[in-house]
Design a protein around this motif. Structure first.
Motif, short mmCIF file in Angstrom:
data_model
loop_
_atom_site.label_atom_id
_atom_site.label_comp_id
_atom_site.label_asym_id
_atom_site.label_seq_id
_atom_site.Cartn_x
_atom_site.Cartn_y
_atom_site.Cartn_z
N ALA A 1 8.39 8.04 54.40
CA ALA A 1 7.92 9.14 54.83
C ALA A 1 6.72 8.86 56.28
O ALA A 1 6.55 7.71 56.44
CB ALA A 1 6.96 10.07 54.01
N GLU A 2 6.20 9.86 56.89
CA GLU A 2 5.34 9.57 58.13
C GLU A 2 3.71 9.75 57.25
O GLU A 2 3.47 10.61 56.87
CB GLU A 2 5.47 10.73 59.16
CG GLU A 2 6.63 10.65 59.73
CD GLU A 2 6.82 11.82 60.95
OE1 GLU A 2 5.82 12.14 61.37
OE2 GLU A 2 7.94 11.80 61.24
N VAL A 3 2.92 8.93 57.87
CA VAL A 3 1.59 9.03 57.66
C VAL A 3 1.16 9.66 58.87
O VAL A 3 1.14 9.03 60.05
CB VAL A 3 0.99 7.79 57.25
CG1 VAL A 3 -0.60 7.88 57.14
CG2 VAL A 3 1.48 7.17 55.87
N ARG B 1 14.37 -0.97 56.82
CA ARG B 1 15.96 -1.38 56.96
C ARG B 1 16.66 -0.15 56.77
O ARG B 1 17.75 0.14 57.69
CB ARG B 1 16.52 -2.05 55.73
CG ARG B 1 15.85 -3.67 56.23
CD ARG B 1 16.59 -4.59 55.11
NE ARG B 1 16.36 -4.28 53.58
CZ ARG B 1 15.44 -4.85 52.89
NH1 ARG B 1 14.57 -5.59 53.42
NH2 ARG B 1 15.51 -4.54 51.63
N LEU B 2 16.23 1.12 56.08
CA LEU B 2 16.93 2.26 55.81
C LEU B 2 16.74 3.11 56.98
O LEU B 2 17.57 4.08 57.44
CB LEU B 2 16.50 2.77 54.54
CG LEU B 2 17.02 2.43 53.26
CD1 LEU B 2 16.35 3.24 52.22
CD2 LEU B 2 18.42 2.48 53.00
N TYR B 3 15.46 3.17 57.53
CA TYR B 3 15.19 4.17 58.52
C TYR B 3 14.40 3.23 59.56
O TYR B 3 13.33 3.68 59.90
CB TYR B 3 14.30 5.43 57.99
CG TYR B 3 14.90 5.89 56.78
CD1 TYR B 3 15.90 6.69 56.73
CD2 TYR B 3 14.24 5.78 55.60
CE1 TYR B 3 16.46 7.31 55.43
CE2 TYR B 3 14.64 6.00 54.33
CZ TYR B 3 15.65 6.93 54.30
OH TYR B 3 16.36 7.47 53.28
N PRO B 4 14.97 2.35 60.33
CA PRO B 4 14.14 1.60 61.32
C PRO B 4 13.70 2.48 62.54
O PRO B 4 12.59 2.22 62.88
CB PRO B 4 15.37 0.74 61.89
CG PRO B 4 16.61 1.28 61.55
CD PRO B 4 16.37 2.23 60.29
N GLU B 5 14.36 3.49 62.89
CA GLU B 5 13.65 4.43 63.98
C GLU B 5 12.83 5.44 63.61
O GLU B 5 12.29 6.20 64.53
CB GLU B 5 14.91 4.95 64.75
CG GLU B 5 15.77 3.88 65.45
CD GLU B 5 14.91 2.70 66.24
OE1 GLU B 5 14.06 3.04 67.14
OE2 GLU B 5 15.18 1.43 66.17
N THR C 1 6.90 3.28 64.92
CA THR C 1 8.23 3.44 64.02
C THR C 1 8.31 2.57 62.82
O THR C 1 7.27 1.47 62.88
CB THR C 1 9.57 3.19 64.77
OG1 THR C 1 9.65 1.89 65.42
CG2 THR C 1 9.43 4.15 65.96
N TYR C 2 8.97 2.33 61.84
CA TYR C 2 8.83 1.61 60.75
C TYR C 2 9.44 0.20 61.56
O TYR C 2 8.86 -0.82 60.88
CB TYR C 2 10.06 2.05 59.80
CG TYR C 2 9.21 2.73 58.70
CD1 TYR C 2 8.91 2.24 57.55
CD2 TYR C 2 9.37 4.23 58.76
CE1 TYR C 2 8.12 3.19 56.59
CE2 TYR C 2 8.54 5.01 58.02
CZ TYR C 2 8.05 4.61 56.86
OH TYR C 2 7.58 5.38 55.95
N ALA C 3 10.52 -0.02 62.20
CA ALA C 3 10.88 -1.28 62.64
C ALA C 3 10.05 -1.88 63.67
O ALA C 3 9.55 -3.04 63.54
CB ALA C 3 12.14 -0.88 63.40
#
Length: 359
Positions: A351-353, A170-174, A186-188
């Motif tokens: 964060a990114e994995v 929700r905070l960083y969807p893209e 992406t997270y979304a």
């Protein structure tokens, strides 16, 4: 042999009788036995009566006031540790320790003797049973407990990995969630696709605490599968296609896995359909099961619940001070618990994995 239920006095009398009886079979000196059979004894214990006065011990295992310090011989010994006990009166004893300074420090030996002295003080109390005798004083126990007491971490015990991930979605969807050598997600999109896959797993019979096996290459789809299993209420079981077929079959049968997720399984899922949000994960439900190597027999499954995973990722994220601006490499095998550190933790902070390829 001794039993925990024995008192120290009972055990000492039994060993005394055994020692007396063994004298009739005493044909060889210790040095000859050691040489003949290639033994490597580490400690030599000797009891010698009435040679000189020494120290008395009080309740905490330390010397009483007004007496001499315990002697420590610093010369190199034939054995790593040589321990000699001298009686010096009705109730007192002197402990003389000689040790190999190449192996042990003076501080090591002080701790060793203090432990022995503490044991002796408690063991000689009337009715003291072997199972109840402490090796450490109360002060030492307090210090040891302090060593194992870290900073208390406050967190919501009702949260799960899924709820933490969704908060970041929700905070960083893209923002990019997972990267492999071919592509990223992406997270979304990871949240949306895992809802669709979770629904398919539920339709396939996955319920609370059901095990779902995952045998996928080192790609972003592995995290997609894990997230979907969590959302469906199941627990994931990672499999490596390089394992022998017999081992893989044993793990599947032992876990009674409901579904096996492979690349072919994912290819049959329509990820373009609409699907409501799904989350059947609970703190007390199972999150995963990892199997041991089986080097000493059959592989054994080790299970963990979502509350365990929540505590782990929360502690690690806090210790490493991870944030949504970080990029983290995942290099451990998905079948090893080390993968939890690299794969799960970054996704709870945005964060990114980056999954490292095998080639």
């Amino acid at each position: 042999q001794t039993k925990d239920s024995q008192t120290f006095a009972e055990a000492a009398r039994a060993m005394h009788r055994q020692g007396i009886e063994s004298v009739s079979r005493d044909f060889y000196p210790l040095t000859e036995v050691v040489e003949r059979h290639g033994l490597r004894p580490q400690i030599l214990y000797a009891y010698q009566g009435g040679l000189y006065d020494g120290v008395n011990l009080n309740e905490d295992g330390r010397e009483s006031s007004g007496v001499s310090d315990m002697p420590l011989t610093l010369d190199t010994q034939k054995l790593p540790v040589e321990l000699t006990v001298f009686p010096n009166g009705k109730d007192g004893y002197t402990i003389d320790v000689s040790y190999d300074t190449a192996l042990y420090s003076r501080q090591d030996m002080k701790i060793f003797v203090q432990t022995l002295a503490c044991y002796a003080v408690h063991a000689t109390k009337e009715g003291a049973r072997l199972s109840d005798i402490d090796l450490t004083s109360e002060d030492e126990q307090t210090e040891l407990i302090k060593l194992g007491t870290g900073e208390r971490m406050e967190y919501d015990s009702y949260e799960t990995f899924v709820s933490l991930f969704r908060k970041q979605a929700r905070l960083y969807p893209e923002a990019t969630a997972v990267v492999d050598e071919d592509s990223s997600i992406t997270y979304a999109e990871l949240d949306r696709r895992s809802d669709i896959l979770a629904t398919a797993l539920i339709e396939a019979g996955v319920r609370q605490d059901s095990f779902v096996a995952v045998m996928l290459p080192r790609r972003k789809e592995f995290m997609l599968a894990v997230m979907a299993i969590f959302k469906a209420g199941g627990a994931y079981l990672p499999l490596d296609d390089e394992y022998p077929k017999e081992r893989l079959q044993y793990m599947m049968d032992d876990a009674e896995a409901k579904v096996l997720i492979t690349t072919g399984f994912l290819d049959r899922i329509d990820f373009n359909r609409d699907c409501p949000a799904v989350d059947n994960s609970k703190p007390e439900s199972l999150a995963y099961m990892l199997y041991t190597s089986g080097s000493t027999g059959k592989p054994k499954g080790v299970m963990a619940e979502h509350r365990n995973l929540r505590a782990l990722v929360g502690w690690l994220a806090n210790m490493l001070r991870l944030s949504h601006t970080d990029r983290c490499a995942e290099h451990a095998s998905f079948c090893f618990d080390a993968s939890l550190f690299d794969l799960m933790t970054p996704l709870t902070v945005g964060a990114e994995v980056h999954i490292i390829s095998e080639t």
